[in-house]
Write a protein that holds these residues in place. Structure first.
Motif, PDB file in Angstrom:
ATOM      1  N   GLU A 140       0.852  -1.152   0.133  1.00 27.77           N
ATOM      2  CA  GLU A 140       0.017   0.026   0.030  1.00 27.77           C
ATOM      3  C   GLU A 140       0.911   1.355   0.245  1.00 27.77           C
ATOM      4  O   GLU A 140       0.391   2.337  -0.684  1.00 27.77           O
ATOM      5  N   LEU A 141       2.029   1.174   0.686  1.00 28.46           N
ATOM      6  CA  LEU A 141       2.967   2.332   0.542  1.00 28.46           C
ATOM      7  C   LEU A 141       3.542   2.657  -0.730  1.00 28.46           C
ATOM      8  O   LEU A 141       3.521   3.781  -1.165  1.00 28.46           O
ATOM      9  N   SER A 142       3.726   1.768  -1.510  1.00 28.66           N
ATOM     10  CA  SER A 142       4.258   1.689  -2.788  1.00 28.66           C
ATOM     11  C   SER A 142       2.974   2.177  -3.680  1.00 28.66           C
ATOM     12  O   SER A 142       3.268   3.207  -4.493  1.00 28.66           O
ATOM     13  N   GLU A 143       1.935   1.751  -3.645  1.00 25.11           N
ATOM     14  CA  GLU A 143       0.898   2.068  -4.435  1.00 25.11           C
ATOM     15  C   GLU A 143       0.355   3.532  -4.225  1.00 25.11           C
ATOM     16  O   GLU A 143       0.025   4.260  -5.030  1.00 25.11           O
ATOM     17  N   GLU A 144       0.300   4.043  -2.805  1.00 26.98           N
ATOM     18  CA  GLU A 144      -0.221   5.211  -2.574  1.00 26.98           C
ATOM     19  C   GLU A 144       0.570   6.460  -2.286  1.00 26.98           C
ATOM     20  O   GLU A 144       0.436   7.680  -2.715  1.00 26.98           O
ATOM     21  N   MET A 145       1.961   6.034  -2.088  1.00 27.20           N
ATOM     22  CA  MET A 145       3.132   7.139  -1.897  1.00 27.20           C
ATOM     23  C   MET A 145       4.124   7.039  -2.805  1.00 27.20           C
ATOM     24  O   MET A 145       4.865   7.763  -2.798  1.00 27.20           O
ATOM     25  N   GLY A 146       4.157   5.794  -3.643  1.00 25.38           N
ATOM     26  CA  GLY A 146       5.012   5.991  -4.859  1.00 25.38           C
ATOM     27  C   GLY A 146       6.511   5.456  -4.129  1.00 25.38           C
ATOM     28  O   GLY A 146       7.523   6.164  -4.810  1.00 25.38           O
ATOM     29  N   VAL A 147       6.620   4.811  -2.991  1.00 27.54           N
ATOM     30  CA  VAL A 147       7.960   4.808  -2.597  1.00 27.54           C
ATOM     31  C   VAL A 147       8.094   3.381  -2.053  1.00 27.54           C
ATOM     32  O   VAL A 147       6.861   2.968  -1.386  1.00 27.54           O
ATOM     33  N   ARG A 148       9.148   2.839  -2.060  1.00 29.26           N
ATOM     34  CA  ARG A 148       9.408   1.416  -1.363  1.00 29.26           C
ATOM     35  C   ARG A 148      10.323   1.789  -0.229  1.00 29.26           C
ATOM     36  O   ARG A 148      11.254   2.269  -0.353  1.00 29.26           O
ATOM     37  N   ALA A 149       9.804   0.814   0.770  1.00 27.29           N
ATOM     38  CA  ALA A 149      10.566   0.952   2.235  1.00 27.29           C
ATOM     39  C   ALA A 149      10.469  -0.312   2.612  1.00 27.29           C
ATOM     40  O   ALA A 149       9.451  -1.179   2.560  1.00 27.29           O
ATOM     41  N   THR A 150      11.407  -0.662   3.474  1.00 24.64           N
ATOM     42  CA  THR A 150      11.207  -1.795   4.609  1.00 24.64           C
ATOM     43  C   THR A 150      10.169  -1.390   5.727  1.00 24.64           C
ATOM     44  O   THR A 150      10.465  -0.342   6.226  1.00 24.64           O
ATOM     45  N   VAL A 151       9.324  -2.126   5.985  1.00 21.08           N
ATOM     46  CA  VAL A 151       8.438  -1.924   7.189  1.00 21.08           C
ATOM     47  C   VAL A 151       8.599  -2.892   8.165  1.00 21.08           C
ATOM     48  O   VAL A 151       8.916  -3.957   7.931  1.00 21.08           O
ATOM     49  N   CYS A 152       8.400  -2.329   9.230  1.00 16.64           N
ATOM     50  CA  CYS A 152       8.671  -3.192  10.491  1.00 16.64           C
ATOM     51  C   CYS A 152       7.440  -3.356  11.280  1.00 16.64           C
ATOM     52  O   CYS A 152       6.873  -2.172  11.671  1.00 16.64           O
ATOM     53  N   LEU A 153       6.776  -4.191  11.672  1.00 19.61           N
ATOM     54  CA  LEU A 153       5.689  -4.648  12.464  1.00 19.61           C
ATOM     55  C   LEU A 153       6.160  -3.937  13.955  1.00 19.61           C
ATOM     56  O   LEU A 153       6.679  -4.509  14.702  1.00 19.61           O
ATOM     57  N   ARG A 154       5.075  -3.141  14.362  1.00 18.33           N
ATOM     58  CA  ARG A 154       4.916  -2.617  15.884  1.00 18.33           C
ATOM     59  C   ARG A 154       3.948  -3.441  16.711  1.00 18.33           C
ATOM     60  O   ARG A 154       4.513  -3.744  17.713  1.00 18.33           O
ATOM     61  N   PHE A 155       3.009  -3.374  16.364  1.00 17.62           N
ATOM     62  CA  PHE A 155       1.831  -4.053  16.997  1.00 17.62           C
ATOM     63  C   PHE A 155       0.645  -4.330  16.326  1.00 17.62           C
ATOM     64  O   PHE A 155       0.579  -3.771  15.186  1.00 17.62           O
ATOM     65  N   THR A 156      -0.239  -5.046  16.820  1.00 15.67           N
ATOM     66  CA  THR A 156      -1.669  -5.393  16.154  1.00 15.67           C
ATOM     67  C   THR A 156      -2.516  -5.112  17.306  1.00 15.67           C
ATOM     68  O   THR A 156      -2.291  -5.197  18.580  1.00 15.67           O
ATOM     69  N   PHE A 157      -3.842  -4.588  16.978  1.00 13.85           N
ATOM     70  CA  PHE A 157      -4.953  -4.459  18.106  1.00 13.85           C
ATOM     71  C   PHE A 157      -6.209  -4.754  17.202  1.00 13.85           C
ATOM     72  O   PHE A 157      -6.290  -4.472  16.003  1.00 13.85           O
ATOM     73  N   LEU A 158      -7.295  -5.086  18.008  1.00 15.82           N
ATOM     74  CA  LEU A 158      -8.594  -5.191  17.490  1.00 15.82           C
ATOM     75  C   LEU A 158      -9.368  -3.836  17.702  1.00 15.82           C
ATOM     76  O   LEU A 158      -9.501  -3.150  18.641  1.00 15.82           O
ATOM     77  N   ASN A 159      -9.107  -3.139  16.322  1.00 11.56           N
ATOM     78  CA  ASN A 159      -9.627  -1.922  16.126  1.00 11.56           C
ATOM     79  C   ASN A 159     -11.409  -1.826  15.636  1.00 11.56           C
ATOM     80  O   ASN A 159     -11.884  -2.442  14.632  1.00 11.56           O
ATOM     81  N   ARG A 160     -12.171  -1.293  16.506  1.00 13.81           N
ATOM     82  CA  ARG A 160     -13.542  -1.246  16.364  1.00 13.81           C
ATOM     83  C   ARG A 160     -13.987  -0.034  15.823  1.00 13.81           C
ATOM     84  O   ARG A 160     -15.260   0.434  15.809  1.00 13.81           O
ATOM     85  N   SER A 161     -13.094   1.220  15.453  1.00 13.78           N
ATOM     86  CA  SER A 161     -13.278   2.572  14.998  1.00 13.78           C
ATOM     87  C   SER A 161     -13.432   2.211  13.483  1.00 13.78           C
ATOM     88  O   SER A 161     -12.771   1.513  12.860  1.00 13.78           O
ATOM     89  N   GLY A 162     -14.215   3.042  12.831  1.00  8.89           N
ATOM     90  CA  GLY A 162     -14.203   3.018  11.367  1.00  8.89           C
ATOM     91  C   GLY A 162     -15.649   2.156  10.841  1.00  8.89           C
ATOM     92  O   GLY A 162     -16.618   2.296  11.500  1.00  8.89           O
ATOM     93  N   LEU A 163     -15.357   1.851   9.468  1.00  3.61           N
ATOM     94  CA  LEU A 163     -16.425   1.365   8.832  1.00  3.61           C
ATOM     95  C   LEU A 163     -16.837  -0.047   9.511  1.00  3.61           C
ATOM     96  O   LEU A 163     -18.277  -0.476   9.500  1.00  3.61           O
ATOM     97  N   SER A 164     -16.019  -0.778  10.178  1.00  2.00           N
ATOM     98  CA  SER A 164     -16.378  -2.287  10.538  1.00  2.00           C
ATOM     99  C   SER A 164     -15.300  -2.629  11.333  1.00  2.00           C
ATOM    100  O   SER A 164     -14.041  -1.998  11.273  1.00  2.00           O
ATOM    101  N   PRO A 165     -15.369  -3.380  12.309  1.00  2.00           N
ATOM    102  CA  PRO A 165     -14.272  -4.034  13.121  1.00  2.00           C
ATOM    103  C   PRO A 165     -13.237  -4.724  12.387  1.00  2.00           C
ATOM    104  O   PRO A 165     -13.418  -5.459  11.364  1.00  2.00           O
ATOM    105  N   HIS A 166     -12.014  -4.880  12.907  1.00  2.00           N
ATOM    106  CA  HIS A 166     -10.914  -5.181  12.036  1.00  2.00           C
ATOM    107  C   HIS A 166      -9.693  -5.520  12.844  1.00  2.00           C
ATOM    108  O   HIS A 166      -9.695  -4.538  14.020  1.00  2.00           O
ATOM    109  N   TRP A 167      -8.845  -6.423  12.630  1.00  2.00           N
ATOM    110  CA  TRP A 167      -7.568  -6.332  13.269  1.00  2.00           C
ATOM    111  C   TRP A 167      -6.533  -5.332  12.584  1.00  2.00           C
ATOM    112  O   TRP A 167      -6.537  -5.463  11.143  1.00  2.00           O
ATOM    113  N   LEU A 168      -5.854  -4.475  13.250  1.00  2.00           N
ATOM    114  CA  LEU A 168      -5.290  -3.529  12.642  1.00  2.00           C
ATOM    115  C   LEU A 168      -3.606  -3.739  13.125  1.00  2.00           C
ATOM    116  O   LEU A 168      -3.469  -3.724  14.367  1.00  2.00           O
TER     117      LEU A 168
END
Length: 173
Positions: free
Chosen positions: A81-109
């Motif tokens: 998504e970073l490449s598609e939306e911002m036109g840049v490639r980078a190494t990403v590092c996972l920080r954390f996940t959480f169950l997100n209930r804000s937004g359009l529907s619940p999801h793991w973020l």
């Protein structure tokens, strides 16, 4: 055709494959991967979503990301998504996940981290504006501008993850 995602349970275990549209409409848990981007000066990349987008048009956003595809990792989705939306490639590092209930529907973020060069080339079909903000500027903007529903929580959790001891914050610097 609508994108396919993995429907997951409250423990983030895969239950099956569904369309993202169905996951949102039915409130089924699925996965989203995002990346908080910083530059060498510690500033945060913030952008405003294009007005024609179906999800949160014209809203500002701290993280860049989207749905995790079938068989894709959180980090892989965030990097794609970073490449598609911002036109840049980078190494990403996972920080954390959480169950997100804000937004359009619940999801793991999953919130990832990336260090970017200052020069990015956003896709104008996705991004109406972008800029680099210091932490105080970002805090001020979060109180004054319309951001996506999860931006403040992502920022708060992100700052907490950076302050955590190295053993808690995974392998991210």
């Amino acid at each position: 055709m609508d994108e396919l995602v993995e429907r997951v349970d409250a423990e983030d275990r895969v239950l099956g494959v569904v369309s993202r549209r169905d996951a949102v409409r039915e409130g089924w848990l699925h996965r989203i991967g995002v990346v908080v981007c910083r530059d060498g000066q510690g500033r945060y990349l913030v952008h405003r979503r294009a007005e024609h987008l179906s999800r949160f048009p014209g809203h500002h956003e701290l993280a860049v990301g989207g749905a995790v595809g079938v068989g894709e990792s959180y980090e892989g989705a965030a990097a794609r998504e970073l490449s598609e939306e911002m036109g840049v490639r980078a190494t990403v590092c996972l920080r954390f996940t959480f169950l997100n209930r804000s937004g359009l529907s619940p999801h793991w973020l999953a919130v990832c981290d990336a260090l970017l060069p200052e020069a990015v080339a956003p896709d104008p079909r996705e991004v109406a504006w972008h800029g680099w903000l210091t932490e105080p500027e970002l805090r001020q903007a979060l109180g004054q501008k319309t951001f996506t529903p999860d931006s403040r929580e992502v920022f708060d959790r992100y700052l907490a993850s950076r302050a955590a001891p190295a053993t808690v914050r995974n392998r991210c610097p």
